[in-house]
Design an enzyme around this catalytic site. Structure first.
Site, mmCIF file in Angstrom:
data_model
loop_
_atom_site.group_PDB
_atom_site.id
_atom_site.type_symbol
_atom_site.label_atom_id
_atom_site.label_comp_id
_atom_site.label_asym_id
_atom_site.label_seq_id
_atom_site.Cartn_x
_atom_site.Cartn_y
_atom_site.Cartn_z
ATOM 1 N N ALA A 23 13.555 40.301 22.252
ATOM 2 C CA ALA A 23 13.355 39.362 21.158
ATOM 3 C C ALA A 23 13.896 38.012 21.635
ATOM 4 O O ALA A 23 14.739 37.963 22.535
ATOM 5 C CB ALA A 23 14.110 39.840 19.926
ATOM 6 N N GLU B 31 11.351 48.200 23.465
ATOM 7 C CA GLU B 31 10.958 48.780 22.167
ATOM 8 C C GLU B 31 9.462 48.623 21.922
ATOM 9 O O GLU B 31 8.813 49.515 21.376
ATOM 10 C CB GLU B 31 11.774 48.110 21.044
ATOM 11 C CG GLU B 31 13.251 48.470 21.111
ATOM 12 C CD GLU B 31 14.107 47.639 20.177
ATOM 13 O OE1 GLU B 31 14.134 46.392 20.322
ATOM 14 O OE2 GLU B 31 14.750 48.220 19.294
ATOM 15 N N GLU C 68 21.154 45.135 24.265
ATOM 16 C CA GLU C 68 21.641 44.451 23.053
ATOM 17 C C GLU C 68 23.154 44.458 22.930
ATOM 18 O O GLU C 68 23.745 43.531 22.379
ATOM 19 C CB GLU C 68 21.004 45.074 21.795
ATOM 20 C CG GLU C 68 19.541 44.719 21.592
ATOM 21 C CD GLU C 68 18.570 45.663 22.286
ATOM 22 O OE1 GLU C 68 19.022 46.446 23.146
ATOM 23 O OE2 GLU C 68 17.380 45.613 21.980
ATOM 24 N N GLY D 165 13.802 44.184 22.812
ATOM 25 C CA GLY D 165 12.557 44.274 22.046
ATOM 26 C C GLY D 165 11.346 44.545 22.933
ATOM 27 O O GLY D 165 10.334 45.082 22.461
HETATM 28 N N1 CO8 Z 1 15.026 35.291 24.687
HETATM 29 C C1 CO8 Z 1 14.836 33.975 24.939
HETATM 30 N N2 CO8 Z 1 14.729 33.458 26.165
HETATM 31 C C2 CO8 Z 1 14.805 34.320 27.201
HETATM 32 C C3 CO8 Z 1 14.996 35.705 27.029
HETATM 33 C C4 CO8 Z 1 15.097 36.192 25.683
HETATM 34 N N3 CO8 Z 1 15.237 37.489 25.397
HETATM 35 N N4 CO8 Z 1 15.065 36.295 28.231
HETATM 36 C C5 CO8 Z 1 14.913 35.315 29.144
HETATM 37 N N5 CO8 Z 1 14.756 34.128 28.524
HETATM 38 C C6 CO8 Z 1 14.557 32.822 29.154
HETATM 39 C C7 CO8 Z 1 15.843 32.319 29.803
HETATM 40 O O1 CO8 Z 1 16.693 31.737 28.844
HETATM 41 C C8 CO8 Z 1 15.304 31.332 30.801
HETATM 42 O O2 CO8 Z 1 14.967 30.145 30.136
HETATM 43 P P1 CO8 Z 1 15.326 28.696 30.785
HETATM 44 O O3 CO8 Z 1 14.520 28.668 32.064
HETATM 45 O O4 CO8 Z 1 14.856 27.707 29.763
HETATM 46 O O5 CO8 Z 1 16.792 28.699 31.045
HETATM 47 C C9 CO8 Z 1 14.001 31.967 31.256
HETATM 48 O O6 CO8 Z 1 13.656 32.923 30.238
HETATM 49 C C10 CO8 Z 1 14.129 32.715 32.570
HETATM 50 O O7 CO8 Z 1 15.197 33.637 32.455
HETATM 51 P P2 CO8 Z 1 16.447 33.664 33.484
HETATM 52 O O8 CO8 Z 1 16.659 32.334 34.112
HETATM 53 O O9 CO8 Z 1 17.600 34.288 32.775
HETATM 54 O O10 CO8 Z 1 15.872 34.664 34.606
HETATM 55 P P3 CO8 Z 1 16.704 35.623 35.549
HETATM 56 O O11 CO8 Z 1 15.757 36.115 36.589
HETATM 57 O O12 CO8 Z 1 17.965 34.984 36.014
HETATM 58 O O13 CO8 Z 1 17.129 36.865 34.599
HETATM 59 C C11 CO8 Z 1 16.763 38.527 32.895
HETATM 60 C C12 CO8 Z 1 16.143 37.676 34.018
HETATM 61 C C13 CO8 Z 1 17.741 39.549 33.495
HETATM 62 C C14 CO8 Z 1 15.638 39.259 32.194
HETATM 63 C C15 CO8 Z 1 17.531 37.586 31.922
HETATM 64 O O14 CO8 Z 1 16.655 36.534 31.521
HETATM 65 C C16 CO8 Z 1 18.048 38.269 30.690
HETATM 66 O O15 CO8 Z 1 19.050 38.980 30.737
HETATM 67 N N6 CO8 Z 1 17.364 38.041 29.525
HETATM 68 C C17 CO8 Z 1 17.805 38.544 28.262
HETATM 69 C C18 CO8 Z 1 17.507 40.010 28.140
HETATM 70 C C19 CO8 Z 1 18.012 40.541 26.824
HETATM 71 O O16 CO8 Z 1 19.207 40.513 26.535
HETATM 72 N N7 CO8 Z 1 17.087 41.053 26.021
HETATM 73 C C20 CO8 Z 1 17.411 41.614 24.729
HETATM 74 C C21 CO8 Z 1 17.347 40.574 23.682
HETATM 75 S S1 CO8 Z 1 17.932 41.201 22.136
HETATM 76 C C22 CO8 Z 1 16.630 42.071 21.530
HETATM 77 O O17 CO8 Z 1 15.595 42.190 22.111
HETATM 78 C C23 CO8 Z 1 16.876 42.717 20.214
HETATM 79 C C24 CO8 Z 1 15.583 43.242 19.583
HETATM 80 C C25 CO8 Z 1 15.798 43.531 18.144
HETATM 81 C C26 CO8 Z 1 16.098 42.280 17.377
HETATM 82 C C27 CO8 Z 1 16.385 42.558 15.956
HETATM 83 C C28 CO8 Z 1 16.551 41.295 15.134
HETATM 84 C C29 CO8 Z 1 17.983 40.805 15.002
#
Ligand code: CO8
Length: 259
Positions: free
Chosen positions: A66, A114, A134, A111
């Site tokens: 998400a 999921e 998460e 997400g």
């Molecule tokens: N949301 C928003 N932006 C994201 C997300 C995300 N989930 N994941 C990556 N991005 C963005 C980064 O911020 C970055 O943006 P920018 O270039 O502007 O800085 C761009 O994508 C590229 O990402 P990275 O530079 O971080 O790339 P890396 O290769 O270094 O890392 C990863 C890749 C490991 C995938 C890393 O981006 C990461 O850890 N992302 C987050 C993963 C995460 O925690 N996902 C779970 C989110 S919570 C969720 O899904 C809950 C679902 C249920 C919600 C219920 C409602 C409350």
């Protein structure tokens, strides 16, 4: 019409690409609304639709979760509503009467994992990575992850992944039963389309009933065996049933009409 989805009709298969590559295809509210619209309004009305393949734009991510930037300040009531909205969208996918196959080429996190789990089948590219991170954000999965992960990989491993936030690769996901197959990078969508094609050659009413009955296994309200018996009866009333049996007796390929 869609800002965040790219939809191509490939010989009757809707290939839906989540296209927010700069944010690793993270699911923001607009994307969730578009998925809701596609699965509730557009896909059911698409004549001759064989099934849906869901994928993400670019090579790096299927969906990285998400969109974290959207929910950093949610309070309890807003968070619950946010999660419920996502669960409803993913339930639409799980209940869709034609096959929905996820083609996962990179990160499927939070997400994103999921979303893949809400699809009926999952094809993983060799670089796919799955996880529910998460707890790193002080959250839990909110789009069905605590429920669906157990169904695929069992309680023990599900608890491990949910509590450690560890990611697993494609081969491990296959070993655990989270994905149906692993293919070379770049072949994910082609393999997913091949699976939809194979299923599309079977009787469509029977396929819809299979999806309904299998979903009932996990529903607290439904009595799966009662539903199965009724669904079996409904299939007996179809032209496809007569065609299937005739084709078997006449030693020819059946041609089903979905009637
Ligand atoms: N949301 C928003 N932006 C994201 C997300 C995300 N989930 N994941 C990556 N991005 C963005 C980064 O911020 C970055 O943006 P920018 O270039 O502007 O800085 C761009 O994508 C590229 O990402 P990275 O530079 O971080 O790339 P890396 O290769 O270094 O890392 C990863 C890749 C490991 C995938 C890393 O981006 C990461 O850890 N992302 C987050 C993963 C995460 O925690 N996902 C779970 C989110 S919570 C969720 O899904 C809950 C679902 C249920 C919600 C219920 C409602 C409350």
């Amino acid at each position: 019409m869609y800002e965040n989805l790219r939809i191509e009709n490939q010989a009757g298969i809707a290939v839906v690409t989540i296209s927010r590559e700069k944010a690793l295809n993270a699911l923001n509210t607009a994307t969730m609304s578009e998925l809701r619209h596609f699965f509730s309004e557009e896909a059911p009305k698409t004549a001759g639709l064989k099934g849906v393949v869901l994928t993400g734009a670019g090579e790096k991510a299927f969906v990285a979760g998400a969109d974290i930037t959207e929910f950093s300040r949610l309070n309890a009531a807003e968070g619950a509503a946010f999660a419920r909205n996502g669960q409803e969208v993913f339930d639409l996918i799980e209940r869709f009467p034609r096959p929905v196959v996820a083609a996962v080429q990179g990160f499927a996190l939070g997400g994103g994992c999921e979303l893949a789990m809400a699809c009926h089948l999952r094809v993983a590219g060799e670089r796919a990575r799955f996880g529910q991170p998460e707890v790193n954000l002080g959250l839990i999965p909110g789009y069905g992850g605590t429920q669906r992960l157990i169904r695929y990989i069992g309680r023990s491993k599900a608890l491990e992944l949910l509590m450690t936030a560890d990611m697993i690769g494609a081969e491990e996901a296959l070993r655990l039963g989270l994905v149906n197959c692993v293919v070379s990078s770049g072949q994910e969508v082609a393999k997913a389309c091949e699976m939809v094609e194979k299923i599309a050659a079977k009787a469509p009413v029977a396929i819809a009933k299979i999806i309904e009955c299998v979903n009932a296994y996990f529903s607290a309200e439904a009595d799966g065996l009662t539903l199965e018996a009724a669904a079996f009866g409904a299939c007996c009333d179809t032209e496809d049933f007569r065609e299937g049996v005739s084709a078997f007796i006449e030693k020819r390929t059946a041609h089903f009409q979905g009637k």
